[in-house]
Design a protein around this motif. Structure first.
Motif, PDB file in Angstrom:
ATOM      1  N   GLU A 154       0.967  -1.466   0.203  1.00 32.78           N
ATOM      2  CA  GLU A 154       0.164   0.389   0.084  1.00 32.78           C
ATOM      3  C   GLU A 154       1.048   1.646  -0.311  1.00 32.78           C
ATOM      4  OE1 GLU A 154      -3.712   1.650   2.258  1.00 32.78           O
ATOM      5  OE2 GLU A 154      -2.777   0.490   3.636  1.00 32.78           O
ATOM      6  N   ALA A 155       2.027   0.990   0.680  1.00 35.39           N
ATOM      7  CA  ALA A 155       3.122   2.552   0.540  1.00 35.39           C
ATOM      8  C   ALA A 155       3.229   2.585  -0.343  1.00 35.39           C
ATOM      9  CB  ALA A 155       4.059   2.082   1.811  1.00 35.39           C
ATOM     10  N   TYR A 190       5.255  -3.248   7.256  1.00 35.74           N
ATOM     11  CA  TYR A 190       5.994  -2.757   8.708  1.00 35.74           C
ATOM     12  C   TYR A 190       7.747  -2.583   8.150  1.00 35.74           C
ATOM     13  CZ  TYR A 190       2.572  -4.703  10.647  1.00 35.74           C
ATOM     14  OH  TYR A 190       1.027  -5.231  11.109  1.00 35.74           O
ATOM     15  N   PHE A 191       7.414  -1.607   7.350  1.00 36.34           N
ATOM     16  CA  PHE A 191       8.605  -1.269   6.456  1.00 36.34           C
ATOM     17  C   PHE A 191       8.748   0.178   7.263  1.00 36.34           C
ATOM     18  CE2 PHE A 191       8.741  -3.073   1.957  1.00 36.34           C
ATOM     19  CZ  PHE A 191       9.202  -4.238   2.427  1.00 36.34           C
ATOM     20  N   GLN A 192       9.979   0.048   7.274  1.00 37.03           N
ATOM     21  CA  GLN A 192      10.923   1.342   8.635  1.00 37.03           C
ATOM     22  C   GLN A 192      10.582   2.432   7.236  1.00 37.03           C
ATOM     23  OE1 GLN A 192      12.217   1.577  11.941  1.00 37.03           O
ATOM     24  NE2 GLN A 192      11.271  -0.406  11.640  1.00 37.03           N
ATOM     25  N   ASP A 193      10.472   1.903   6.597  1.00 31.65           N
ATOM     26  CA  ASP A 193      10.719   3.376   5.418  1.00 31.65           C
ATOM     27  C   ASP A 193      11.151   3.044   4.186  1.00 31.65           C
ATOM     28  OD1 ASP A 193      13.862   3.354   5.575  1.00 31.65           O
ATOM     29  OD2 ASP A 193      14.481   4.351   7.134  1.00 31.65           O
ATOM     30  N   HIS A 194      11.848   3.672   2.953  1.00 33.09           N
ATOM     31  CA  HIS A 194      11.595   3.373   1.694  1.00 33.09           C
ATOM     32  C   HIS A 194      13.093   2.844   1.776  1.00 33.09           C
ATOM     33  CE1 HIS A 194      11.974   3.466  -2.376  1.00 33.09           C
ATOM     34  NE2 HIS A 194      12.916   4.122  -2.500  1.00 33.09           N
ATOM     35  N   GLN A 195      14.383   2.938   2.463  1.00 30.38           N
ATOM     36  CA  GLN A 195      15.587   2.092   2.524  1.00 30.38           C
ATOM     37  C   GLN A 195      14.990   1.000   3.441  1.00 30.38           C
ATOM     38  OE1 GLN A 195      18.650   3.110   1.175  1.00 30.38           O
ATOM     39  NE2 GLN A 195      17.176   4.984   0.163  1.00 30.38           N
ATOM     40  N   TYR A 208       2.307   4.603  13.559  1.00 34.18           N
ATOM     41  CA  TYR A 208       0.896   5.869  13.076  1.00 34.18           C
ATOM     42  C   TYR A 208       1.723   6.524  12.232  1.00 34.18           C
ATOM     43  CZ  TYR A 208      -1.590  10.024  14.548  1.00 34.18           C
ATOM     44  OH  TYR A 208      -2.249  11.418  14.490  1.00 34.18           O
ATOM     45  N   GLN A 209       2.374   7.194  12.336  1.00 28.22           N
ATOM     46  CA  GLN A 209       3.168   8.175  11.238  1.00 28.22           C
ATOM     47  C   GLN A 209       2.903   7.571   9.941  1.00 28.22           C
ATOM     48  OE1 GLN A 209       7.098   9.032  11.267  1.00 28.22           O
ATOM     49  NE2 GLN A 209       6.449  11.384  11.847  1.00 28.22           N
ATOM     50  N   ARG A 210       3.387   6.519   9.753  1.00 27.99           N
ATOM     51  CA  ARG A 210       3.382   5.324   8.720  1.00 27.99           C
ATOM     52  C   ARG A 210       1.878   5.869   7.694  1.00 27.99           C
ATOM     53  NH1 ARG A 210       7.182   3.257   5.113  1.00 27.99           N
ATOM     54  NH2 ARG A 210       6.333   1.554   4.109  1.00 27.99           N
ATOM     55  N   LEU A 233       9.772  14.008   5.144  1.00 31.20           N
ATOM     56  CA  LEU A 233       9.076  12.508   6.107  1.00 31.20           C
ATOM     57  C   LEU A 233       7.935  11.372   4.808  1.00 31.20           C
ATOM     58  CD1 LEU A 233       6.855  13.670   9.240  1.00 31.20           C
ATOM     59  CD2 LEU A 233       9.071  12.425   8.942  1.00 31.20           C
ATOM     60  N   TYR A 234       7.665  12.379   3.785  1.00 27.43           N
ATOM     61  CA  TYR A 234       7.217  11.573   2.945  1.00 27.43           C
ATOM     62  C   TYR A 234       8.488  10.650   1.998  1.00 27.43           C
ATOM     63  CZ  TYR A 234       3.770  10.910  -0.718  1.00 27.43           C
ATOM     64  OH  TYR A 234       3.047  10.368  -2.117  1.00 27.43           O
TER      65      TYR A 234
END
Length: 319
Positions: free
Chosen positions: A11-12, A159-164, A246-248, A286-287
């Motif tokens: 979904e991200a 549950y990926f932390q971020d794009h990296q 929550y932020q994601r 953040l995006y």
């Protein structure tokens, strides 16, 4: 397979949602570098479904969710393509008449034209490209093993932390499949642990209650644990803190609105503020941290796709 209660749809990395037939064809042709692609829909004027795609140096993982029956006809890929069904039904017909079920997994060889038929309500995953060392006669269980690696990746993706983190996990997926195909051995991935029931309630609350403002004490009360225990429980089982998740989720909701936006000037600041991001510069940072691109680039990707899909009929008419 036991799951972490995730929605395995990337979904991200949503690219299309409320999109029509021509945009879908243009997106798939672009992502798979597949020329000459045609399509057939039961309801040509209705919404097709959603499409998510995560691209890394090794290749692409693409998830198709179909809101109606659809046939993709005449595609020919230059390297091997894997297709697996997460839910629903699909079938591949190779040029010459050979048929391949997409459950547990189909391996489409390079240089062969094929038709992919997908039933309404199905969710299919396309992984491309994979090793040239695809066996002509796979060992029994190899398809199950490859599908298991893909499904495990999808369950982890929520549950990926971020794009990296997403790039790293995707590279691991391609490496595992490469080793599997080169060796020809059947290496079934281990089952994922069952998510603690207390966390299921917390995650559902964060996902579903759009107007809820983060409150760790409220979450702890929801799941019947202390704030400290909830923090470490979620960190241990998902790799994310409650606030990070929550932020994601809020960022993903903004992304969905940007993908769906049909206005001439997307109101990025409005969408961000509506999800609680008051500082536009911080929101944009953040995006990009989470999705690997700026909010404006998400909008531009779809606009370029629309332009290509509108230009394609004219090119064909000229030919």
């Amino acid at each position: 397979m036991r799951t972490l209660d995730a929605n395995p749809e990337l979904e991200a990395y949503l690219r299309l949602n409320n999109a029509g037939y021509t945009e879908w064809l243009a997106a798939i042709a672009q992502l798979l570098n597949c020329s000459g692609l045609e399509g057939r829909l039961h309801r040509p004027q209705a919404v097709v479904g959603s499409l998510s795609a995560l691209t890394v140096d090794a290749g692409i993982v693409c998830v198709l969710d179909l809101a109606q029956d659809m046939d993709l006809i005449g595609c020919c890929v230059s390297q091997t393509l894997l297709v697996t069904a997460v839910q629903g039904h699909g079938e591949i017909t190779l040029q010459g008449g050979s048929q391949l079920p997409v459950f547990p997994l189909a391996m489409i060889p390079a240089g062969r034209k094929f038709t992919l038929r997908i039933a309404e309500g199905s969710r299919l995953v396309l992984v491309y490209p994979v090793s040239e060392a695809v066996p002509a006669w796979p060992r029994p269980g190899l398809e199950v093993a490859l599908a298991g690696h893909i499904h495990r990746f999808l369950l982890r993706s929520d549950y990926f932390q971020d794009h990296q983190d997403a790039i790293g996990e995707t590279q691991v997926l391609f490496d595992r499949m490469e080793r599997q195909l080169v060796s020809g051995q059947v290496d079934l991935p281990e089952d994922l642990p069952v998510l603690d029931r207390r966390l299921v309630r917390v995650i559902e609350k964060i996902r579903s209650e759009r107007d809820w403002e983060f409150n760790l004490q409220d979450l702890a009360h929801q799941c019947g644990a202390s704030e400290r225990n909830l923090y470490y429980l979620m960190k241990r089982e998902t790799g994310m803190t409650p606030y990070r998740f929550y932020q994601r989720c809020r960022l993903i909701r903004v992304r969905r609105r940007l993908v769906d936006c049909q206005c001439d000037v997307p109101h990025i600041s409005w969408y961000a503020a509506d999800e609680g991001f008051s500082h536009l510069g911080r929101f944009a940072a953040l995006y990009r941290e989470h999705f690997g691109e700026l909010p404006s680039e998400t909008v531009q990707w779809r606009r370029r796709l629309q332009e290509e899909s509108q230009a394609e009929p004219a090119r064909r008419a000229m030919i």
